[in-house]
Write a protein that holds these residues in place. Structure first.
Motif, mmCIF file in Angstrom:
data_model
loop_
_atom_site.group_PDB
_atom_site.id
_atom_site.type_symbol
_atom_site.label_atom_id
_atom_site.label_comp_id
_atom_site.label_asym_id
_atom_site.label_seq_id
_atom_site.Cartn_x
_atom_site.Cartn_y
_atom_site.Cartn_z
ATOM 1 N N ARG A 20 0.736 -1.138 0.032
ATOM 2 C CA ARG A 20 -0.046 0.061 -0.040
ATOM 3 C C ARG A 20 0.885 1.394 0.069
ATOM 4 N NH1 ARG A 20 -5.175 1.301 3.711
ATOM 5 N NH2 ARG A 20 -5.500 3.539 3.267
ATOM 6 N N GLY A 35 -3.178 -1.426 -8.212
ATOM 7 C CA GLY A 35 -3.026 -2.399 -7.007
ATOM 8 C C GLY A 35 -4.026 -3.517 -6.615
ATOM 9 N N LEU A 43 -8.313 -2.355 -0.530
ATOM 10 C CA LEU A 43 -7.900 -1.840 -1.865
ATOM 11 C C LEU A 43 -8.590 -0.657 -2.153
ATOM 12 C CD1 LEU A 43 -7.932 -4.978 -4.192
ATOM 13 C CD2 LEU A 43 -5.984 -3.842 -3.708
ATOM 14 N N LEU A 47 -6.784 2.911 -3.018
ATOM 15 C CA LEU A 47 -6.933 3.728 -4.007
ATOM 16 C C LEU A 47 -7.587 5.116 -3.656
ATOM 17 C CD1 LEU A 47 -7.221 3.851 -7.214
ATOM 18 C CD2 LEU A 47 -9.494 2.957 -7.058
ATOM 19 N N VAL A 59 -7.803 -0.680 -9.130
ATOM 20 C CA VAL A 59 -7.369 -1.790 -8.072
ATOM 21 C C VAL A 59 -8.037 -3.217 -8.862
ATOM 22 C CG1 VAL A 59 -7.304 -0.427 -6.099
ATOM 23 C CG2 VAL A 59 -9.504 -1.184 -6.870
#
Length: 260
Positions: A20, A35, A43, A47, A59
């Motif tokens: 992250r 991601g 996620l 984001l 994501v």
């Protein structure tokens, strides 16, 4: 700013911890970030942090311990941005995995074949699956950068977590082999080897640092590292500043292994 300007970075394990931090820091340095994690809620938070800071990202929720999950992740990046310039393999489990998978961090005699395969699939196979998808794409587009998140446990002996240490050691030598095989294609493969980092993976052990003597025995700096400190190592290896780094294992451990 701009150290990854206009590049697309696919980052696994992006829901928490080092992954992250990579997602947020890479975006601030100009990358479009994708991601990947198993948990959609994590996620979504990652984001939001990226977009709130003015970055651009996407994501994909996927289980990277399977080839199908890795394919979903890579396809998601291609659908979002059409290419992958940087791959960061940060997906993995550690000591906190015991809470949902008893016996997963045991020594060899107390590890079942099922737990061995489970942890290897998450910590090592996932990186292999992602690399085998990203490398042909990078070859076609003229190059790229791979950064693997390993651990100092990959070159230390430990009394337990033997599957974890085997996976991290395997990722270290996979990184070196990728370097040897694909340097001719302008693909650089490097890794960071974190020491004791303040993430939820080792949350139960963080109180050890409250005792100064114990903390000093763990690392000369007497504190755990942060996910951001690890992410900046990944940023360097992913950027053009590290253009002559290939097969490098960058140890970021506060001096823990300097005593050995």
């Amino acid at each position: 700013m701009g150290r990854l300007q206009d590049k697309v970075a696919l980052i696994t394990g992006a829901g928490t911890g080092v992954g992250r931090a990579c997602m947020e820091i890479f975006a601030k340095e100009g990358a479009k970030v994708v991601g990947v994690s198993r948990t959609q809620a994590n996620l979504d938070e990652a984001l939001k942090a990226v977009t709130d800071a003015g970055g651009e990202g996407a994501v994909v929720a996927a289980d990277l311990s399977t080839p199908e999950g890795a394919q979903k992740a890579f396809d998601g990046a291609m659908q979002a941005f059409g290419r992958v310039d940087v791959l960061v393999n940060s997906a993995g489990v550690g000591y906190n995995h015991v809470a949902e998978s008893e016996g997963s961090m045991a020594d060899t005699a107390n590890t079942t074949p099922e737990k061995w395969r489970e942890v290897l699939a998450i910590n090592l196979d996932s990186g292999f699956y992602m690399c085998r998808l990203a490398i042909p794409h990078m070859q076609e587009k003229g190059g790229g950068a791979i950064v693997n998140v390993t651990s100092i446990s990959g070159y230390q002996g430990l009394p337990a977590a033997h599957t974890y240490t085997a996976a991290k050691g395997g990722m270290i030598n996979l990184t070196r082999s990728l370097c040897v095989a694909y340097a001719k294609d302008n693909i650089r493969a490097n890794a960071i080897a974190p020491g004791f980092i303040a993430t939820r993976m080792v949350a139960d052990f963080l109180p050890l640092f409250d005792d100064e003597a114990v903390a000093e025995s763990i690392t000369p700096m007497k504190r755990p590292g942060t996910p951001e400190e690890m992410a900046y190592g990944c940023l360097y290896l992913a950027s053009d500043e590290a253009s002559y780094c290939n097969g490098t294992i960058l140890t970021i451990d506060g001096g823990t292994t300097a005593r050995q």
